[in-house]
Scaffold this motif. Structure first.
Motif, PDB file in Angstrom:
ATOM      1  N   ILE A   1       8.605  -0.190  -7.127  1.00  0.00           N
ATOM      2  CA  ILE A   1       7.170  -0.395  -7.302  1.00  0.00           C
ATOM      3  C   ILE A   1       6.926  -1.185  -8.579  1.00  0.00           C
ATOM      4  N   ARG A   2       6.027  -2.143  -8.506  1.00  0.00           N
ATOM      5  CA  ARG A   2       5.657  -2.920  -9.690  1.00  0.00           C
ATOM      6  C   ARG A   2       4.145  -2.843  -9.875  1.00  0.00           C
ATOM      7  N   TYR A   3       3.695  -2.499 -11.077  1.00  0.00           N
ATOM      8  CA  TYR A   3       2.279  -2.524 -11.439  1.00  0.00           C
ATOM      9  C   TYR A   3       1.994  -3.841 -12.160  1.00  0.00           C
ATOM     10  N   VAL A   4       0.873  -4.465 -11.818  1.00  0.00           N
ATOM     11  CA  VAL A   4       0.523  -5.762 -12.391  1.00  0.00           C
ATOM     12  C   VAL A   4      -0.948  -5.771 -12.791  1.00  0.00           C
ATOM     13  N   GLU A   5      -1.221  -6.266 -13.992  1.00  0.00           N
ATOM     14  CA  GLU A   5      -2.598  -6.520 -14.413  1.00  0.00           C
ATOM     15  C   GLU A   5      -2.566  -7.703 -15.369  1.00  0.00           C
ATOM     16  N   GLY A   6      -3.141  -8.815 -14.941  1.00  0.00           N
ATOM     17  CA  GLY A   6      -3.097 -10.022 -15.758  1.00  0.00           C
ATOM     18  C   GLY A   6      -1.652 -10.457 -15.974  1.00  0.00           C
ATOM     19  N   HIS A   7      -1.296 -10.637 -17.251  1.00  0.00           N
ATOM     20  CA  HIS A   7       0.068 -11.067 -17.576  1.00  0.00           C
ATOM     21  C   HIS A   7       1.008  -9.893 -17.832  1.00  0.00           C
ATOM     22  N   ARG A   8       0.478  -8.680 -17.795  1.00  0.00           N
ATOM     23  CA  ARG A   8       1.322  -7.513 -18.016  1.00  0.00           C
ATOM     24  C   ARG A   8       1.827  -6.956 -16.696  1.00  0.00           C
ATOM     25  N   SER A   9       3.028  -6.398 -16.739  1.00  0.00           N
ATOM     26  CA  SER A   9       3.566  -5.742 -15.543  1.00  0.00           C
ATOM     27  C   SER A   9       4.568  -4.675 -15.960  1.00  0.00           C
ATOM     28  N   ALA A  10       4.814  -3.767 -15.042  1.00  0.00           N
ATOM     29  CA  ALA A  10       5.825  -2.720 -15.232  1.00  0.00           C
ATOM     30  C   ALA A  10       6.433  -2.440 -13.872  1.00  0.00           C
ATOM     31  N   GLU A  11       7.723  -2.243 -13.823  1.00  0.00           N
ATOM     32  CA  GLU A  11       8.365  -1.983 -12.537  1.00  0.00           C
ATOM     33  C   GLU A  11       9.377  -0.853 -12.653  1.00  0.00           C
ATOM     34  N   ALA A  12       9.567  -0.170 -11.536  1.00  0.00           N
ATOM     35  CA  ALA A  12      10.536   0.926 -11.470  1.00  0.00           C
ATOM     36  C   ALA A  12      11.246   0.838 -10.135  1.00  0.00           C
ATOM     37  N   THR A  13      12.556   0.933 -10.162  1.00  0.00           N
ATOM     38  CA  THR A  13      13.339   0.884  -8.930  1.00  0.00           C
ATOM     39  C   THR A  13      13.474   2.281  -8.336  1.00  0.00           C
ATOM     40  N   PHE A  14      13.606   2.320  -7.023  1.00  0.00           N
ATOM     41  CA  PHE A  14      13.869   3.589  -6.359  1.00  0.00           C
ATOM     42  C   PHE A  14      15.292   4.035  -6.673  1.00  0.00           C
ATOM     43  N   ARG A  15      15.517   5.325  -6.582  1.00  0.00           N
ATOM     44  CA  ARG A  15      16.840   5.878  -6.858  1.00  0.00           C
ATOM     45  C   ARG A  15      17.451   6.401  -5.559  1.00  0.00           C
ATOM     46  N   GLY A  16      18.704   6.028  -5.287  1.00  0.00           N
ATOM     47  CA  GLY A  16      19.427   6.597  -4.152  1.00  0.00           C
ATOM     48  C   GLY A  16      18.998   6.082  -2.794  1.00  0.00           C
ATOM     49  N   GLY A  17      18.399   4.903  -2.730  1.00  0.00           N
ATOM     50  CA  GLY A  17      17.998   4.351  -1.443  1.00  0.00           C
ATOM     51  C   GLY A  17      16.889   3.344  -1.607  1.00  0.00           C
ATOM     52  N   THR A  18      16.617   2.619  -0.537  1.00  0.00           N
ATOM     53  CA  THR A  18      15.552   1.630  -0.570  1.00  0.00           C
ATOM     54  C   THR A  18      14.404   2.062   0.329  1.00  0.00           C
ATOM     55  N   GLY A  19      13.234   1.543   0.022  1.00  0.00           N
ATOM     56  CA  GLY A  19      12.107   1.718   0.913  1.00  0.00           C
ATOM     57  C   GLY A  19      12.128   0.633   1.969  1.00  0.00           C
TER      58      GLY A  19
ATOM     59  N   THR B   1       8.861 -11.175  -3.780  1.00  0.00           N
ATOM     60  CA  THR B   1       9.435 -10.029  -4.470  1.00  0.00           C
ATOM     61  C   THR B   1       9.962  -9.033  -3.450  1.00  0.00           C
ATOM     62  N   ASP B   2      10.867  -8.165  -3.857  1.00  0.00           N
ATOM     63  CA  ASP B   2      11.278  -7.048  -3.009  1.00  0.00           C
ATOM     64  C   ASP B   2      10.750  -5.726  -3.570  1.00  0.00           C
ATOM     65  N   PHE B   3       9.681  -5.818  -4.370  1.00  0.00           N
ATOM     66  CA  PHE B   3       8.944  -4.664  -4.846  1.00  0.00           C
ATOM     67  C   PHE B   3       7.598  -4.606  -4.116  1.00  0.00           C
ATOM     68  N   VAL B   4       7.033  -3.401  -3.994  1.00  0.00           N
ATOM     69  CA  VAL B   4       5.626  -3.291  -3.655  1.00  0.00           C
ATOM     70  C   VAL B   4       4.862  -3.539  -4.946  1.00  0.00           C
ATOM     71  N   GLU B   5       3.999  -4.548  -4.937  1.00  0.00           N
ATOM     72  CA  GLU B   5       3.215  -4.859  -6.125  1.00  0.00           C
ATOM     73  C   GLU B   5       1.836  -4.206  -6.021  1.00  0.00           C
ATOM     74  N   VAL B   6       1.456  -3.498  -7.067  1.00  0.00           N
ATOM     75  CA  VAL B   6       0.121  -2.915  -7.153  1.00  0.00           C
ATOM     76  C   VAL B   6      -0.622  -3.656  -8.257  1.00  0.00           C
ATOM     77  N   HIS B   7      -1.595  -4.483  -7.860  1.00  0.00           N
ATOM     78  CA  HIS B   7      -2.401  -5.240  -8.815  1.00  0.00           C
ATOM     79  C   HIS B   7      -3.646  -4.426  -9.150  1.00  0.00           C
ATOM     80  N   TRP B   8      -3.925  -4.284 -10.436  1.00  0.00           N
ATOM     81  CA  TRP B   8      -5.035  -3.451 -10.896  1.00  0.00           C
ATOM     82  C   TRP B   8      -6.185  -4.305 -11.424  1.00  0.00           C
ATOM     83  N   SER B   9      -7.404  -3.816 -11.183  1.00  0.00           N
ATOM     84  CA  SER B   9      -8.598  -4.401 -11.795  1.00  0.00           C
ATOM     85  C   SER B   9      -9.609  -3.280 -12.017  1.00  0.00           C
ATOM     86  N   ARG B  10     -10.709  -3.575 -12.668  1.00  0.00           N
ATOM     87  CA  ARG B  10     -11.745  -2.564 -12.875  1.00  0.00           C
ATOM     88  C   ARG B  10     -12.410  -2.159 -11.565  1.00  0.00           C
TER      89      ARG B  10
END
Length: 337
Positions: free
Chosen positions: A68-86, A172-181
């Protein structure tokens, strides 16, 4: 007499039917629509959901998801799954695969819709069919939940979702979650040249208006071949209990918090299997506690994240915090996988 009647032939209902047929029970699924059925959903399946499908003998093609990757503007954070793929997979492909597997195991699928429910000490009846047990898997706005008096009015702000597909190679091979107000946009890779984009918000606007709150994403999608828009909501649904006598509720019918953490299919598989396990063990009274244990972590984390997102001052800190505290973000993602 039918052992288990399943009302609803979506993923939760078909998973319950497959599990029950595999345990040697006679199963009938009551479903008014012809398969496959499309639905507005994010179409990303967590690793636990992928494992559950494999355990049911269901194979479905899609796009592997690494995290999963969180995105807002130029900032982002990502975390990989453990022990398998989605897995990112079209809802119609998932439904078709579950439908095929159910038929392979001898599950009878009857056109029709559950209505009034009558039950006594040994049986339950609806739509002219009688069984020992009824599993209600009739979706987010479950008519059976209302029929049984299990609907609990919610006080939380209503949220709605809209989904559209775009013909483009996934970037990408992540699910991207883009955030806004105004809400969130979820980008899910589904195939070599297919991406699903779902928007969630409290506001009732057109899909294009929602997408405009994510300028970078809207720019990347501009001019691409796009499919129709499908919608769903309000998303939050509460049930007083996942059981009423000889009726057990599974999947979204048993209650739903929000699509924000993307666990709908995984929870549908888990609760369907738990319901059947309790019935085959002749312990239906154990199901409410099992349901609570299976869904507790999801409900707590999703409610907490939603509460934060409703506060503008806190919401704007979600992605920066995930960016600065990657281990905390990774722990949260892995807790939900």
């Amino acid at each position: 007499m039918i052992d288990i009647l399943v009302a609803g032939g979506g993923p939760a209902g078909l998973a319950a039917a497959i599990r029950a047929a595999g345990a040697g029970r006679e199963v009938v699924v009551l479903e008014p629509r012809a398969a496959p059925v499309d639905k507005a959903c994010g179409e990303g399946i967590m690793p636990s959901g992928v494992a559950a499908l494999q355990a049911l003998g269901v194979g479905v093609a899609g796009h592997d998801l690494r995290g999963i990757r969180y995105v807002e503007g130029h900032r982002s954070a990502e975390a990989t799954f453990r022990g398998g793929t989605g897995l990112g997979v079209r809802r119609t492909e998932l439904h078709a695969a579950l439908h095929r597997r159910a038929l392979e195991l001898g599950v009878r699928i009857v056109p029709g819709k559950a209505g009034a429910v009558r039950q006594d000490d040994g049986s339950v009846s609806t739509a002219g069919l009688t069984a020992r047990w009824l599993i209600a898997a009739d979706g987010l706005h479950s008519p059976l939940r209302r029929e049984l008096g299990l609907d609990r009015p919610g006080s939380a702000p209503r949220r709605y979702g809209l989904r559209r597909h775009y013909r483009v190679a996934p970037w990408t091979d992540f699910v991207e979650v883009h955030w806004s107000r105004r809400g969130e946009a979820y980008v899910t890779p589904l195939g070599d040249r297919l991406v699903g984009v779902a928007v969630l918000s409290r506001d009732r606007r057109s899909y294009e208006q929602h997408l405009s709150f994510f300028p970078a994403l809207a720019g990347a999608l501009r001019g691409l071949e796009a499919g129709p828009v499908r919608g769903a909501g309000p998303l939050r649904q509460d049930a007083r209990s996942p059981r009423a006598g000889r009726v057990l509720l599974v999947g979204d019918a048993a209650g739903y918090v929000d699509a924000l953490t993307g666990e709908g299919i995984a929870l549908a598989m888990a609760t369907a299997s738990a319901a059947v396990a309790c019935l085959t063990a002749d312990r239906p009274e154990a199901y409410p506690a099992r349901w609570a244990r299976l869904t507790r972590r999801h409900r707590m984390l999703t409610q907490g994240l939603l509460a934060a997102a409703r506060q503008p001052g806190i919401a704007r800190l979600i992605v920066p915090a995930a960016h600065r505290l990657p281990r905390v973000f990774e722990t949260a993602v892995r807790a939900l996988q």
